[in-house]
Design a protein around this motif. Structure first.
Motif, mmCIF file in Angstrom:
data_model
loop_
_atom_site.group_PDB
_atom_site.id
_atom_site.type_symbol
_atom_site.label_atom_id
_atom_site.label_comp_id
_atom_site.label_asym_id
_atom_site.label_seq_id
_atom_site.Cartn_x
_atom_site.Cartn_y
_atom_site.Cartn_z
ATOM 1 N N ASP A 90 0.702 -1.229 -0.363
ATOM 2 C CA ASP A 90 0.019 -0.135 -0.100
ATOM 3 C C ASP A 90 0.659 0.871 0.274
ATOM 4 O O ASP A 90 0.196 2.182 -0.693
ATOM 5 C CB ASP A 90 -1.047 0.234 1.082
ATOM 6 N N ALA A 94 0.372 4.197 -2.550
ATOM 7 C CA ALA A 94 0.663 4.846 -2.231
ATOM 8 C C ALA A 94 1.295 6.421 -3.447
ATOM 9 O O ALA A 94 0.664 7.300 -4.022
ATOM 10 C CB ALA A 94 0.841 5.810 -0.584
ATOM 11 N N GLN A 95 2.339 6.203 -2.799
ATOM 12 C CA GLN A 95 3.415 6.696 -4.261
ATOM 13 C C GLN A 95 3.679 6.772 -5.465
ATOM 14 O O GLN A 95 3.715 7.716 -5.919
ATOM 15 C CB GLN A 95 4.725 6.392 -3.818
ATOM 16 N N LEU A 96 2.870 6.340 -5.942
ATOM 17 C CA LEU A 96 2.140 5.811 -7.885
ATOM 18 C C LEU A 96 0.429 6.899 -7.648
ATOM 19 O O LEU A 96 0.523 7.057 -8.455
ATOM 20 C CB LEU A 96 1.796 4.792 -8.079
ATOM 21 N N GLY A 97 -0.311 7.160 -6.182
ATOM 22 C CA GLY A 97 -1.164 7.845 -6.576
ATOM 23 C C GLY A 97 -2.530 6.851 -6.327
ATOM 24 O O GLY A 97 -3.678 6.557 -6.598
ATOM 25 N N TYR A 98 -2.108 5.537 -5.631
ATOM 26 C CA TYR A 98 -3.411 4.691 -6.047
ATOM 27 C C TYR A 98 -3.663 3.908 -4.297
ATOM 28 O O TYR A 98 -2.903 4.371 -3.851
ATOM 29 C CB TYR A 98 -2.597 3.149 -7.010
ATOM 30 N N ARG A 99 -4.866 3.617 -4.125
ATOM 31 C CA ARG A 99 -5.282 3.339 -3.483
ATOM 32 C C ARG A 99 -6.895 1.373 -3.939
ATOM 33 O O ARG A 99 -7.268 2.667 -4.965
ATOM 34 C CB ARG A 99 -5.832 4.385 -2.312
#
Length: 187
Positions: A90, A94-99
């Motif tokens: 996770d 998150a670093q790639l903008g995903y959740r």
């Protein structure tokens, strides 16, 4: 076979207590992802693991390649010894903008695999576990749809034990076997 007189115990210790337990001699070795452990704790990298996605063999997503939209639309199992907070994957997402959405949080890989085998949930696992724990007649294995940093597995010990011959031997045994396990080869 190598040391029949040794008594090994595998215990779960919260990460925040690992250094204390090693310093107090209540743990000889700890195995975990890379964490800041302090100057008194020594470590050796055992293996780098690439993350893979497991699903039941007849999951509708198993029919082809797994893309990011499918991965994010699915519900996931998170395997973590922590009761709350994000998993390592996770942080990378998150670093790639995903959740992603979690459907279950559990502490053991085997429990996660049993749930995944009988549901549409996905679980993200290190490749070496996918090779060992996910028989192809039950599970489909897909690469992560976006590359995430590999998960380095490290062996930790207190520096006071570094010069002890018995402890050095034990560390070498663990390192040798864990590195072989990380390659997927049999020893």
């Amino acid at each position: 076979r190598v040391a029949p007189g040794i008594d090994l115990q595998s215990v779960m210790v919260p990460r925040r207590e690992m250094a204390q337990e090693l310093a107090a001699g209540r743990l000889d070795l700890a195995l975990d992802v890379q964490i800041p452990a302090g100057a008194d704790i020594e470590q050796a990298k055992v293996v780098d693991a690439t993350l893979m996605v497991l699903m039941r063999r007849d999951n509708p997503l198993a029919a082809g390649d797994l893309d990011m939209a499918q991965y994010l639309a699915a519900r996931h199992v998170l395997v973590s010894s922590r009761r709350r907070g994000p998993g390592l994957e996770d942080f990378g997402l998150a670093q790639l903008g995903y959740r992603r959405e979690l459907g279950l949080r559990c502490q053991h890989w085997q429990a996660a695999l049993e749930v995944v085998a009988s549901s549409d949930l996905l679980v993200t696992v290190p490749d070496m576990l996918a090779q060992r724990l996910a028989p192809p007649d039950r599970f489909a294995v897909r690469p992560m749809p976006v590359p995430l940093p590999s998960m380095g597995l490290h062996l930790y010990w207190h520096r006071d034990q570094s010069g002890d011959e018995g402890h050095r031997w034990l560390r070498e045994q663990f390192l040798q076997r864990l590195q072989v396990a990380g390659t997927g080869k049999e020893e």
